[in-house]
Every structure is written in structure tokens, then in C-alpha cells.
Write a protein that holds these residues in place. Sequence first.
Motif, PDB file in Angstrom:
ATOM      1  N   VAL A 129       3.168  -6.191  19.275  1.00  0.00           N
ATOM      2  CA  VAL A 129       3.805  -6.330  17.963  1.00  0.00           C
ATOM      3  C   VAL A 129       2.918  -7.209  17.092  1.00  0.00           C
ATOM      4  O   VAL A 129       2.473  -8.287  17.504  1.00  0.00           O
ATOM      5  N   THR A 130       2.645  -6.736  15.877  1.00  0.00           N
ATOM      6  CA  THR A 130       1.686  -7.435  15.023  1.00  0.00           C
ATOM      7  C   THR A 130       2.015  -7.201  13.554  1.00  0.00           C
ATOM      8  O   THR A 130       2.891  -6.404  13.211  1.00  0.00           O
ATOM      9  N   ILE A 131       1.280  -7.879  12.703  1.00  0.00           N
ATOM     10  CA  ILE A 131       1.393  -7.697  11.256  1.00  0.00           C
ATOM     11  C   ILE A 131       0.168  -6.933  10.765  1.00  0.00           C
ATOM     12  O   ILE A 131      -0.954  -7.192  11.197  1.00  0.00           O
ATOM     13  N   THR A 132       0.400  -5.979   9.885  1.00  0.00           N
ATOM     14  CA  THR A 132      -0.704  -5.222   9.300  1.00  0.00           C
ATOM     15  C   THR A 132      -0.330  -4.832   7.876  1.00  0.00           C
ATOM     16  O   THR A 132       0.798  -5.076   7.415  1.00  0.00           O
ATOM     17  N   GLY A 133      -1.260  -4.228   7.173  1.00  0.00           N
ATOM     18  CA  GLY A 133      -0.997  -3.808   5.804  1.00  0.00           C
ATOM     19  C   GLY A 133      -0.008  -2.661   5.743  1.00  0.00           C
ATOM     20  O   GLY A 133      -0.071  -1.727   6.549  1.00  0.00           O
ATOM     21  N   ALA A 134       0.896  -2.717   4.787  1.00  0.00           N
ATOM     22  CA  ALA A 134       1.895  -1.653   4.644  1.00  0.00           C
ATOM     23  C   ALA A 134       1.250  -0.321   4.307  1.00  0.00           C
ATOM     24  O   ALA A 134       1.797   0.742   4.607  1.00  0.00           O
ATOM     25  N   GLY A 135       0.069  -0.365   3.681  1.00  0.00           N
ATOM     26  CA  GLY A 135      -0.608   0.870   3.305  1.00  0.00           C
ATOM     27  C   GLY A 135      -1.680   1.298   4.269  1.00  0.00           C
ATOM     28  O   GLY A 135      -2.496   2.173   3.935  1.00  0.00           O
ATOM     29  N   SER A 136      -1.707   0.715   5.463  1.00  0.00           N
ATOM     30  CA  SER A 136      -2.770   1.023   6.423  1.00  0.00           C
ATOM     31  C   SER A 136      -2.578   2.366   7.112  1.00  0.00           C
ATOM     32  O   SER A 136      -3.455   2.835   7.831  1.00  0.00           O
ATOM     33  N   MET A 137      -1.429   2.989   6.913  1.00  0.00           N
ATOM     34  CA  MET A 137      -1.133   4.323   7.448  1.00  0.00           C
ATOM     35  C   MET A 137      -0.506   5.145   6.338  1.00  0.00           C
ATOM     36  O   MET A 137       0.034   4.584   5.373  1.00  0.00           O
ATOM     37  N   PRO A 138      -0.509   6.462   6.444  1.00  0.00           N
ATOM     38  CA  PRO A 138       0.093   7.308   5.406  1.00  0.00           C
ATOM     39  C   PRO A 138       1.611   7.089   5.309  1.00  0.00           C
ATOM     40  O   PRO A 138       2.347   7.330   6.264  1.00  0.00           O
ATOM     41  N   ILE A 139       2.068   6.613   4.166  1.00  0.00           N
ATOM     42  CA  ILE A 139       3.488   6.313   3.970  1.00  0.00           C
ATOM     43  C   ILE A 139       4.258   7.582   3.610  1.00  0.00           C
ATOM     44  O   ILE A 139       3.909   8.279   2.661  1.00  0.00           O
ATOM     45  N   LEU A 140       5.310   7.849   4.382  1.00  0.00           N
ATOM     46  CA  LEU A 140       6.217   8.949   4.038  1.00  0.00           C
ATOM     47  C   LEU A 140       7.253   8.470   3.030  1.00  0.00           C
ATOM     48  O   LEU A 140       7.583   9.176   2.079  1.00  0.00           O
ATOM     49  N   GLY A 141       7.790   7.279   3.248  1.00  0.00           N
ATOM     50  CA  GLY A 141       8.792   6.742   2.338  1.00  0.00           C
ATOM     51  C   GLY A 141       9.377   5.457   2.883  1.00  0.00           C
ATOM     52  O   GLY A 141       8.949   4.937   3.911  1.00  0.00           O
ATOM     53  N   GLY A 170       2.767  -7.074   0.653  1.00  0.00           N
ATOM     54  CA  GLY A 170       2.030  -5.875   1.038  1.00  0.00           C
ATOM     55  C   GLY A 170       1.834  -5.705   2.525  1.00  0.00           C
ATOM     56  O   GLY A 170       0.963  -4.941   2.947  1.00  0.00           O
ATOM     57  N   ALA A 171       2.654  -6.384   3.349  1.00  0.00           N
ATOM     58  CA  ALA A 171       2.466  -6.340   4.802  1.00  0.00           C
ATOM     59  C   ALA A 171       3.725  -5.866   5.523  1.00  0.00           C
ATOM     60  O   ALA A 171       4.841  -5.976   5.010  1.00  0.00           O
ATOM     61  N   ILE A 172       3.512  -5.329   6.716  1.00  0.00           N
ATOM     62  CA  ILE A 172       4.623  -4.962   7.595  1.00  0.00           C
ATOM     63  C   ILE A 172       4.422  -5.631   8.950  1.00  0.00           C
ATOM     64  O   ILE A 172       3.318  -6.020   9.312  1.00  0.00           O
ATOM     65  N   VAL A 173       5.516  -5.735   9.698  1.00  0.00           N
ATOM     66  CA  VAL A 173       5.442  -6.076  11.111  1.00  0.00           C
ATOM     67  C   VAL A 173       5.845  -4.815  11.861  1.00  0.00           C
ATOM     68  O   VAL A 173       6.798  -4.135  11.478  1.00  0.00           O
ATOM     69  N   HIS A 174       5.086  -4.485  12.908  1.00  0.00           N
ATOM     70  CA  HIS A 174       5.395  -3.251  13.645  1.00  0.00           C
ATOM     71  C   HIS A 174       4.877  -3.349  15.066  1.00  0.00           C
ATOM     72  O   HIS A 174       4.075  -4.230  15.409  1.00  0.00           O
ATOM     73  N   SER A 175       5.355  -2.423  15.898  1.00  0.00           N
ATOM     74  CA  SER A 175       4.845  -2.277  17.258  1.00  0.00           C
ATOM     75  C   SER A 175       4.015  -0.999  17.272  1.00  0.00           C
ATOM     76  O   SER A 175       4.563   0.101  17.209  1.00  0.00           O
ATOM     77  N   PRO A 176       2.668  -1.113  17.309  1.00  0.00           N
ATOM     78  CA  PRO A 176       1.804   0.024  16.957  1.00  0.00           C
ATOM     79  C   PRO A 176       1.794   1.189  17.938  1.00  0.00           C
ATOM     80  O   PRO A 176       2.151   2.315  17.576  1.00  0.00           O
ATOM     81  N   ARG A 177       1.387   0.945  19.205  1.00  0.00           N
ATOM     82  CA  ARG A 177       1.223   2.052  20.140  1.00  0.00           C
ATOM     83  C   ARG A 177       0.905   1.475  21.520  1.00  0.00           C
ATOM     84  O   ARG A 177       0.705   0.261  21.667  1.00  0.00           O
ATOM     85  N   PRO A 178       0.844   2.332  22.564  1.00  0.00           N
ATOM     86  CA  PRO A 178       0.517   1.832  23.904  1.00  0.00           C
ATOM     87  C   PRO A 178      -0.792   1.034  23.918  1.00  0.00           C
ATOM     88  O   PRO A 178      -1.757   1.392  23.259  1.00  0.00           O
ATOM     89  N   GLY A 179      -0.783  -0.058  24.670  1.00  0.00           N
ATOM     90  CA  GLY A 179      -1.955  -0.903  24.753  1.00  0.00           C
ATOM     91  C   GLY A 179      -2.036  -1.962  23.677  1.00  0.00           C
ATOM     92  O   GLY A 179      -2.930  -2.812  23.691  1.00  0.00           O
TER      93      GLY A 179
END
Length: 352
Positions: free
Chosen positions: A334-346, A322-331
Motif C-alpha cells: 500500500v502506497t501513495i502515488t499520483g492520481a493521474g498515474s493511471m488512466p482514470i475512468l471516473g 493530486g495524490a491517491i493511496v492504493h494497493s497496487p498489485r502483487p509484489g
Amino acid sequence: MPKKRRLATAIALVCALTALAAPGTAWADPAPKPSATPQDPPRTLDEVSRQIDDLYRQASAATDAYNLAEEQTEQQSAQIVRLAQEIVLGQEKIRRLKDQAGATARMQYRNGGLPLGAQLMLSGDPDSFLNGADALRRGQQAAQGLLGELNRTQADLTAYSKDATAQWKALEANRVKKEAAKKDITAKIDAAEKLQSQLKEQERERLAELERKKEFDAQNAWLSTGILKDIGGSASEQGKKAVKFATDQIGKKYIWGAAGPDTFDCSGLTSQAWLAAGHPIPRTSQEQWARLPHVAVKDMRPGDLVIYFADATHVGMYIGDGAIVHSPRPGRTVTITGAGSMPILGVVRPDK
């Protein structure tokens, strides 16, 4: 002009133009806050959070536009170099063909200016006439072939020239797009950072708490659907390599437009991870969504890419549980967070 010099000149022109083308919502806090912008100033910390979120989302969309223009610029530059090389080769071929035609004309001049057929008629020797007639036929065929090849080569050069002109125009258009996107990105990030800078230390800490709670609540809501009961696919060998690359980048800073090795934006991370796995994919999250095969969320497996928001402006890599690795935004890094922590398009699968 020597061949190498002409090619170097063409490539120099290409390089000169290429250089011209070259870089969450939270629950409410009722305390009033200072105005951050002259338009619709936020009054609560919750409003500040939403406004910052929106600014970074807009910056993310502009970053996708910038990255796409950058990718197209690189492709167009390579195409222009190829066309320049083709033009040089075509010019050399025309020179050789004209030299052959000149040699034929000089031979005729040495024979008194008479065509070979006329010389045969005046020879008075039947055997010579018959042998010469065959040579004449072969010569005429060769001349026609020479003329045809010359015409084809000239037509090719014309086509190359038109194609190169179109590529130059497209290159310039993408340069303009890149500059506009760059200004837009900078403006949105500056506005978000200005909002944050106007907060007191306690307010910034509270804002961070609000963002964490938003992600936590969204992930819990996603997990409460029982989705993990259906998600159990195993990663492919390439998927394992992509996940390893992406997770090895944890802690590296987000920088818009970056694709490693020391900094990444969201799609820079995912595209480089799959490149490291030996399977190149599109550079931007929107192109990844548009061009890669889609799979159902319940069928996703480690290595798949989760695309977020209705405009496909963010992407992370599913790593399992249930987790993803991503680079979120300025500031952020790269980190790990929940795959459902943002609205999933697909979800898309690069190696399907």
C-alpha cells in the motif's frame, strides 16, 4: 425431532456447503531479452514491461470476479441460514395447529361423535339451543381460521423450500466462479512472476525505472492540464476517517482477495476504509463504480474513490494534492502515488 436439534441440523447442512464454497507501460529499451513464454515472446524490456502490466491487469480483473463471487456467496449463505430457521419455525407452527385440530376431534369423539349442531338440536332446551348456537358459530369461525392458518403456513413452507433450493444452486454456481477466477488469477500472477524471474538483476532494476517513469510521465501530463486548480473540495467527516484508515495501512502487502487487517487488494483497502468510517460500500472496484454516485474529477475531494481503466479493475482513494493511496498489485505494498498515474475512468463518492 426437538426444535433446537432440527435448527442445528439445518445450519450444519448450510455450513457444510459453505465450506465447499470457501480462498506499467514504459519507454522502449532496445536490448533483446530471453523468451518468457512460448507465445509471442517479448524481445525488448519495454515489451516485457507491457506484457507484465497486461498480466497483472488480467489478474486484477479476475480478482474482482473472485471478490464478487465471494461477497455473493456470503450473502447466499446468510439467506440459506435464515430460510432454514424459517422452515424450522414453520414446522413447529404446523405441529401446534395440528395439535389444536386433534384436540377438537377428540372432544367431538367424547361427545358421542356427534357434531355440536346435532347435539343442540337433540337437547330439547330452547335456552341451551340459543346459547349453544352462538358458541357453535364461534367454533366454526375458529375452525375455519385454524384451517386457513394451516394452509398459509404450509404454503409458506413450500415457498421457503423453493427459495432455499434456488439459493443452494446460486451458491454452487458462485463456488464454480470462484474456483475458475482463482485459477485464472494464479496463472496470470505466475506468468508475470516468471517473466520477471528471467530478467537479470540489472534488467529488473531497469524495468522498475521504466515503470516509475511511466507513472511520473502520466502524472505530469495529468497535472499539466491544470486540473488541480479546479480540485479543492474539503473532505467530509466520514471521508477524513476513511482517508486516515487507508493511509494507516501504508506499507502493508498486496494480496489478491484480501481485505485486511494485514494485507489488502485494491478494493479491499477502499471498502475497509469506508467501513471503518461507518459507511459500508461494495467490495469490488467494478461494483463501486457501478453502484456508488459519480462525481466529476474536478469536483473530487479527499475520501472519494478514483476508478481506473476502462473495465474498472483498479481503485484508489483520493487524499488531496493530486495524490491517491492504493494497493497496487502483487509484489507491492500500500502506497501513495499520483492520481493521474493511471488512466482514470471516473470518480465515485461513497457518502454523497
